[in-house]
Design a protein around this motif. Sequence first.
Motif, PDB file in Angstrom:
ATOM      1  N   VAL A  21      -2.502  -2.645  -6.364  1.00 25.94           N
ATOM      2  CA  VAL A  21      -2.819  -2.806  -4.751  1.00 25.94           C
ATOM      3  C   VAL A  21      -3.740  -3.787  -4.792  1.00 25.94           C
ATOM      4  O   VAL A  21      -3.064  -4.645  -3.169  1.00 25.94           O
ATOM      5  CB  VAL A  21      -2.446  -1.348  -4.461  1.00 25.94           C
ATOM      6  CG1 VAL A  21      -1.940  -1.425  -2.876  1.00 25.94           C
ATOM      7  CG2 VAL A  21      -1.449  -0.737  -4.971  1.00 25.94           C
ATOM      8  N   ARG A  22      -4.434  -3.367  -4.486  1.00 29.97           N
ATOM      9  CA  ARG A  22      -5.646  -4.284  -3.517  1.00 29.97           C
ATOM     10  C   ARG A  22      -5.551  -6.057  -3.923  1.00 29.97           C
ATOM     11  O   ARG A  22      -5.837  -6.423  -2.856  1.00 29.97           O
ATOM     12  CB  ARG A  22      -7.011  -3.738  -4.210  1.00 29.97           C
ATOM     13  CG  ARG A  22      -8.116  -4.691  -3.185  1.00 29.97           C
ATOM     14  CD  ARG A  22      -9.288  -3.827  -4.033  1.00 29.97           C
ATOM     15  NE  ARG A  22      -9.706  -2.597  -3.436  1.00 29.97           N
ATOM     16  CZ  ARG A  22     -10.571  -1.860  -4.264  1.00 29.97           C
ATOM     17  NH1 ARG A  22     -11.304  -2.596  -4.260  1.00 29.97           N
ATOM     18  NH2 ARG A  22     -10.666  -0.676  -3.824  1.00 29.97           N
ATOM     19  N   ARG A  23      -5.960  -5.955  -5.571  1.00 25.82           N
ATOM     20  CA  ARG A  23      -5.002  -7.545  -5.267  1.00 25.82           C
ATOM     21  C   ARG A  23      -3.558  -7.673  -4.506  1.00 25.82           C
ATOM     22  O   ARG A  23      -4.148  -8.426  -4.206  1.00 25.82           O
ATOM     23  CB  ARG A  23      -5.100  -8.065  -7.317  1.00 25.82           C
ATOM     24  CG  ARG A  23      -4.860  -9.295  -7.474  1.00 25.82           C
ATOM     25  CD  ARG A  23      -5.139  -9.704  -9.097  1.00 25.82           C
ATOM     26  NE  ARG A  23      -4.249  -9.183  -9.655  1.00 25.82           N
ATOM     27  CZ  ARG A  23      -4.444  -7.737 -10.464  1.00 25.82           C
ATOM     28  NH1 ARG A  23      -5.427  -7.219 -10.813  1.00 25.82           N
ATOM     29  NH2 ARG A  23      -3.545  -7.213 -11.160  1.00 25.82           N
ATOM     30  N   SER A  24      -3.089  -7.810  -4.516  1.00 30.14           N
ATOM     31  CA  SER A  24      -1.233  -8.230  -4.129  1.00 30.14           C
ATOM     32  C   SER A  24      -1.937  -7.864  -2.199  1.00 30.14           C
ATOM     33  O   SER A  24      -1.502  -9.365  -1.888  1.00 30.14           O
ATOM     34  CB  SER A  24      -0.716  -6.371  -4.644  1.00 30.14           C
ATOM     35  OG  SER A  24       0.050  -6.789  -5.722  1.00 30.14           O
ATOM     36  N   SER A  25      -3.140  -7.467  -1.843  1.00 32.10           N
ATOM     37  CA  SER A  25      -3.252  -7.148  -0.586  1.00 32.10           C
ATOM     38  C   SER A  25      -3.656  -8.564   0.011  1.00 32.10           C
ATOM     39  O   SER A  25      -3.244  -8.540   0.748  1.00 32.10           O
ATOM     40  CB  SER A  25      -3.016  -5.935  -0.177  1.00 32.10           C
ATOM     41  OG  SER A  25      -2.303  -4.761   0.163  1.00 32.10           O
ATOM     42  N   ASN A  84       0.714  -0.856  -0.067  1.00 30.22           N
ATOM     43  CA  ASN A  84      -0.105  -0.179   0.102  1.00 30.22           C
ATOM     44  C   ASN A  84       0.676   1.190  -0.018  1.00 30.22           C
ATOM     45  O   ASN A  84       0.702   2.248  -0.398  1.00 30.22           O
ATOM     46  CB  ASN A  84      -0.953  -0.150   1.590  1.00 30.22           C
ATOM     47  CG  ASN A  84      -2.095  -0.848   1.195  1.00 30.22           C
ATOM     48  OD1 ASN A  84      -3.012  -0.564   0.655  1.00 30.22           O
ATOM     49  ND2 ASN A  84      -2.244  -1.895   1.263  1.00 30.22           N
ATOM     50  N   TRP A  85       2.074   0.900   0.909  1.00 28.47           N
ATOM     51  CA  TRP A  85       3.287   2.017   0.530  1.00 28.47           C
ATOM     52  C   TRP A  85       3.397   2.516  -0.553  1.00 28.47           C
ATOM     53  O   TRP A  85       3.783   3.814  -1.384  1.00 28.47           O
ATOM     54  CB  TRP A  85       3.784   1.952   1.787  1.00 28.47           C
ATOM     55  CG  TRP A  85       5.160   2.942   1.830  1.00 28.47           C
ATOM     56  CD1 TRP A  85       3.998   4.196   2.039  1.00 28.47           C
ATOM     57  CD2 TRP A  85       5.568   3.271   3.030  1.00 28.47           C
ATOM     58  NE1 TRP A  85       5.403   5.327   2.677  1.00 28.47           N
ATOM     59  CE2 TRP A  85       6.091   4.426   3.267  1.00 28.47           C
ATOM     60  CE3 TRP A  85       6.646   1.947   3.640  1.00 28.47           C
ATOM     61  CZ2 TRP A  85       7.082   4.886   3.988  1.00 28.47           C
ATOM     62  CZ3 TRP A  85       7.541   2.262   4.424  1.00 28.47           C
ATOM     63  CH2 TRP A  85       8.174   3.391   4.411  1.00 28.47           C
ATOM     64  N   ARG A  86       4.026   1.505  -1.580  1.00 31.77           N
ATOM     65  CA  ARG A  86       4.365   1.689  -2.711  1.00 31.77           C
ATOM     66  C   ARG A  86       3.231   2.285  -3.389  1.00 31.77           C
ATOM     67  O   ARG A  86       3.447   3.465  -4.285  1.00 31.77           O
ATOM     68  CB  ARG A  86       5.339   0.231  -3.290  1.00 31.77           C
ATOM     69  CG  ARG A  86       5.471   0.270  -4.253  1.00 31.77           C
ATOM     70  CD  ARG A  86       6.790   1.181  -4.751  1.00 31.77           C
ATOM     71  NE  ARG A  86       7.603   1.149  -6.388  1.00 31.77           N
ATOM     72  CZ  ARG A  86       8.805   0.147  -6.608  1.00 31.77           C
ATOM     73  NH1 ARG A  86       8.495   0.004  -5.565  1.00 31.77           N
ATOM     74  NH2 ARG A  86       8.568   0.566  -7.105  1.00 31.77           N
ATOM     75  N   GLY A  87       2.208   2.237  -3.567  1.00 27.24           N
ATOM     76  CA  GLY A  87       0.927   2.677  -4.280  1.00 27.24           C
ATOM     77  C   GLY A  87       1.559   1.887  -5.732  1.00 27.24           C
ATOM     78  O   GLY A  87       1.693   0.905  -6.014  1.00 27.24           O
ATOM     79  N   GLY A  88       0.196   2.732  -6.119  1.00 27.62           N
ATOM     80  CA  GLY A  88       0.045   1.768  -8.239  1.00 27.62           C
ATOM     81  C   GLY A  88      -1.040   1.529  -8.191  1.00 27.62           C
ATOM     82  O   GLY A  88      -2.278   2.408  -7.859  1.00 27.62           O
ATOM     83  N   PRO A  89      -1.711   1.750  -9.824  1.00 22.99           N
ATOM     84  CA  PRO A  89      -2.800   1.435  -9.326  1.00 22.99           C
ATOM     85  C   PRO A  89      -4.219   0.647  -8.584  1.00 22.99           C
ATOM     86  O   PRO A  89      -3.260  -0.572  -7.685  1.00 22.99           O
ATOM     87  CB  PRO A  89      -2.611  -0.009 -11.335  1.00 22.99           C
ATOM     88  CG  PRO A  89      -1.418   0.500 -11.723  1.00 22.99           C
ATOM     89  CD  PRO A  89      -0.920   1.034 -10.611  1.00 22.99           C
ATOM     90  N   ARG A  90      -4.790   1.324  -8.335  1.00 23.12           N
ATOM     91  CA  ARG A  90      -6.219   0.823  -7.022  1.00 23.12           C
ATOM     92  C   ARG A  90      -6.298  -0.845  -7.127  1.00 23.12           C
ATOM     93  O   ARG A  90      -5.902  -1.637  -6.601  1.00 23.12           O
ATOM     94  CB  ARG A  90      -6.768   1.537  -7.233  1.00 23.12           C
ATOM     95  CG  ARG A  90      -7.816   0.879  -6.076  1.00 23.12           C
ATOM     96  CD  ARG A  90      -8.741   2.094  -5.640  1.00 23.12           C
ATOM     97  NE  ARG A  90      -8.695   2.976  -5.298  1.00 23.12           N
ATOM     98  CZ  ARG A  90      -9.855   4.364  -4.917  1.00 23.12           C
ATOM     99  NH1 ARG A  90     -10.688   4.210  -5.632  1.00 23.12           N
ATOM    100  NH2 ARG A  90      -9.719   5.238  -5.100  1.00 23.12           N
ATOM    101  N   GLU A  91      -6.338  -1.410  -8.542  1.00 19.86           N
ATOM    102  CA  GLU A  91      -6.737  -2.860  -8.348  1.00 19.86           C
ATOM    103  C   GLU A  91      -5.589  -3.738  -8.259  1.00 19.86           C
ATOM    104  O   GLU A  91      -5.748  -4.881  -7.592  1.00 19.86           O
ATOM    105  CB  GLU A  91      -7.322  -3.191  -9.652  1.00 19.86           C
ATOM    106  CG  GLU A  91      -8.490  -2.452  -9.699  1.00 19.86           C
ATOM    107  CD  GLU A  91      -9.528  -2.349  -9.173  1.00 19.86           C
ATOM    108  OE1 GLU A  91      -9.822  -4.346  -8.002  1.00 19.86           O
ATOM    109  OE2 GLU A  91     -10.890  -2.144  -8.519  1.00 19.86           O
TER     110      GLU A  91
END
Length: 398
Positions: free
Chosen positions: A98-102, A89-96
């Motif tokens: 980030v959400r998928r990785s999390s 989340n800190w690194r950021g990027g496309p929302r989808e």
Amino acid sequence: MRNSDYYLPAIALGIAFITKLPSLWRGWRDPLVRSVHFLLFTAAICFFFAAPPTITAVNRLTDTPNFSGPLVYCIMCAFSCACLVLIVNWRGGPREVVRRSSYTWITAYAAAVVALPVLFALGDAPVERLRDLDTYYANTPFVREMIVIYLAAHITSAAVTTAMCLRWAREVGQWLRLGLIVLVIGFLFNLFFGLTKLTAVFARWAGYDWDTLSTTVAPPMAAAGGLITTVGFLLPLLGPQVSDVCRAWITYTRLGALWRQLRSTPGDHTPLPQVAWWSDPELRLTVRETAIHDELLRLQPHLDDLVRQRAYDTATRSGLPAGQAHVVGVAAMVVAAVEERRRRTDPEADDRGPAGANALTAALSPGRDRLVHLSRALRSPYVAGAGRDATPAGTGSR
């Protein structure tokens, strides 16, 4: 490790968690905010529940030998997951993305957290072990798998986050880069902790007794890694705030000479607003800066550009650069104007007052740093005698 080596970090991390609760209340919808608080919480309770006295108390309370084992392992998995999710989340990027990785990491570590108590229940660990559970039951069915799963989860998190932070640190600077470097150090401690524990377990499988690696070498690594990692996460969040506070205090202090010079004469000064003792430094600095500008404005009728020019010429003849000499000249003119106002003289209108006001405006615009330079210039030897040497208003030369 001593008991205090567990409880002191737990207390420190708990305090950090509590102090940041207001930000969680305000921004609980932000995944980054939630991740930071979850990391602080899991780090604090991990140290607390890993302390031998707590382990003993939990085992007695549940009436189950070694119940603390899977409990601490689950908390460690949660901390490892929090590190990964926070970095993502800190690194950021496309929302989808980030959400998928999390969600991927959360799902994987949730499965590990569920598997650990199940494997413990299926195994047989009747002898309570406060410090060497990993190696003592390294060959026990199901308990063995439990130990390997938590160590694998911990090592994976440490290795992945280390690689992510190293790549990211090359792209950023200042506080964020410093925080990432500290994180790399903390994650390396966590990685060495997991590898050291796993080596001791492998040695047991091979018939060797390397338990010292698990009971003596590894615990300090975990303690250092947990604290350093938490500091690394907090540095980019709190560092800029600390820098702003320090910068405000330094500027406030540096403006002290000019502040005292302008308010050294008795009489009618600009009224100051009441500032509470707990007010932040930026507010105090703003009040002081505003009052200085007001005092300089009230001082303009007493400004004498001849004083400025005389101090400027003296400074340049002594080898001072033109820019510094200009500030020194303005400082001398301010000192002379304060001295003239102290004499209670009524200045006559001529062209030297407006010229001095223009020179003062040029020296102060733009930016707060110009005001600091003027304040520091008051210590110049070319300014010291300006008040005594100034020609009083109303004399023949004015």
